[in-house]
Design an enzyme around this catalytic site. Structure first.
Site, PDB file in Angstrom:
ATOM      1  N   ILE A   6       0.853  -1.196   0.000  1.00  7.22           N
ATOM      2  CA  ILE A   6       0.000   0.000   0.000  1.00  7.22           C
ATOM      3  C   ILE A   6       0.884   1.239   0.000  1.00  7.22           C
ATOM      4  CG2 ILE A   6      -1.858   1.230   1.176  1.00  7.22           C
ATOM      5  CD1 ILE A   6      -2.462  -1.407   2.674  1.00  7.22           C
ATOM      6  N   ASN A  87      -2.294   4.262  -3.799  1.00  6.82           N
ATOM      7  CA  ASN A  87      -3.119   5.246  -3.108  1.00  6.82           C
ATOM      8  C   ASN A  87      -2.454   6.613  -2.976  1.00  6.82           C
ATOM      9  OD1 ASN A  87      -5.022   6.336  -0.872  1.00  6.82           O
ATOM     10  ND2 ASN A  87      -3.036   6.165   0.180  1.00  6.82           N
ATOM     11  N   TYR A 154      -3.933  17.661 -11.212  1.00  9.70           N
ATOM     12  CA  TYR A 154      -4.655  16.583 -10.534  1.00  9.70           C
ATOM     13  C   TYR A 154      -5.641  15.882 -11.464  1.00  9.70           C
ATOM     14  CZ  TYR A 154      -7.048  14.114  -6.762  1.00  9.70           C
ATOM     15  OH  TYR A 154      -7.588  13.130  -5.948  1.00  9.70           O
ATOM     16  N   LYS A 158      -5.228  11.904 -12.749  1.00 11.81           N
ATOM     17  CA  LYS A 158      -6.253  10.894 -12.456  1.00 11.81           C
ATOM     18  C   LYS A 158      -6.881  10.350 -13.736  1.00 11.81           C
ATOM     19  CE  LYS A 158      -5.995  10.706  -7.983  1.00 11.81           C
ATOM     20  NZ  LYS A 158      -5.460   9.472  -7.342  1.00 11.81           N
ATOM     21  N   THR A 191      -9.249  14.109   4.717  1.00 10.26           N
ATOM     22  CA  THR A 191      -7.806  13.894   4.838  1.00 10.26           C
ATOM     23  C   THR A 191      -7.057  15.220   4.802  1.00 10.26           C
ATOM     24  OG1 THR A 191      -7.482  13.727   2.446  1.00 10.26           O
ATOM     25  CG2 THR A 191      -8.040  11.686   3.625  1.00 10.26           C
TER      26      THR A 191
END
Length: 252
Positions: A6, A87, A154, A158, A191
């Site tokens: 991860i 991630n 960003y 993605k 977050t």
């Protein structure tokens, strides 16, 4: 034994997922710039092996060496499943494209797109001949399909990762021991990335007040809840859909 690799596992969504995966039959390999004392403490209580590999994913040319070190540590002959979760990610730089510093753009693309692409390639290379469950989960975003002013890096990263996921899924269809690869948009998670977004200016990000509203109205998803959903998806016999990109809010 099930092995889980991860990235960005020391905080936020990555930490939330890692905590959900703690089990005495699991071994977690955590790639992050820092370690999570909370995760290590909970892992010890559940007799779950956890190894942290301090690493800056922006240094993409060192990723093959990192993967060699990781796979030398795994007992692949005893493995029932090996998983990779891409991630880790950045939101910076935020601002109109002409105002973004080239070095920050390069760093962003390295971490958000090139690093997971290289990690995926290395994962496939090291597991190619293993007749066990092999899965890669790439963390996507609604920004992959919706253009936000101020998020050119960003959104582009993605969107690129979504297409990469589909390409890998197509390539693996003809393999005798395929690696299953899919992408998931986990929703708007509470977050540090969200805190960074709220700290920008209206000039940098015209939707800033909307994201402040998400926080103030309690619409942000706790990392623990998102981690629970991702852990279920990652290990499910029926729900993991190779080559597809899903929005977890619409599915679970």
């Amino acid at each position: 034994m099930h092995y889980f690799i991860i990235t960005g596992a020391s905080k936020g969504l990555g930490e939330g997922l890692a905590i959900e995966l703690l089990d005495e039959n699991h071994h977690l390999i955590c790639i992050a710039r820092s370690e999570s004392e909370k995760l290590k403490r909970l892992a010890a209580a559940k007799n779950c092996a956890v190894d942290f590999f301090p690493f800056d994913l922006a240094v993409v040319h060192d990723i093959p060496s990192l993967c060699r070190t990781i796979f030398e540590k795994l007992d692949t002959e005893a493995a029932e499943g090996i998983y990779l979760v891409n991630n880790a990610g950045l939101i910076q730089p935020v601002g109109r494209v002409e105002s973004c510093d080239p070095a920050e753009v390069e760093n962003h693309v390295n971490v958000n797109m090139l690093a997971p692409m290289i990690l995926t390639a290395e994962f496939i290379r090291y597991t190619k001949n293993l007749p066990v469950r092999k899965r890669i989960l790439n963390i996507s975003s609604g920004a992959a399909s919706f253009p936000y002013s101020g998020w050119s890096s960003y959104c582009t990263g993605k969107a690129g990762m979504d297409m990469f996921t589909r390409c890998v899924g197509t390539e693996q269809e003809t393999e005798p021991n395929p690696v299953e690869c899919m992408g998931v948009a986990p929703g708007i998670i509470d977050t540090g990335m969200q805190a960074t977004i709220r700290s920008t200016t209206d000039e940098q990000f015209i939707h800033r007040k909307k994201f402040i509203g998400y926080k103030e109205s309690g619409q942000l998803i706790p990392p623990s809840l998102a981690g629970k959903k991702l852990a279920y998806l990652l290990t499910s016999d029926a729900e993991f859909k190779p080559g597809e990109i899903i929005d977890i809010r619409e599915t679970y």
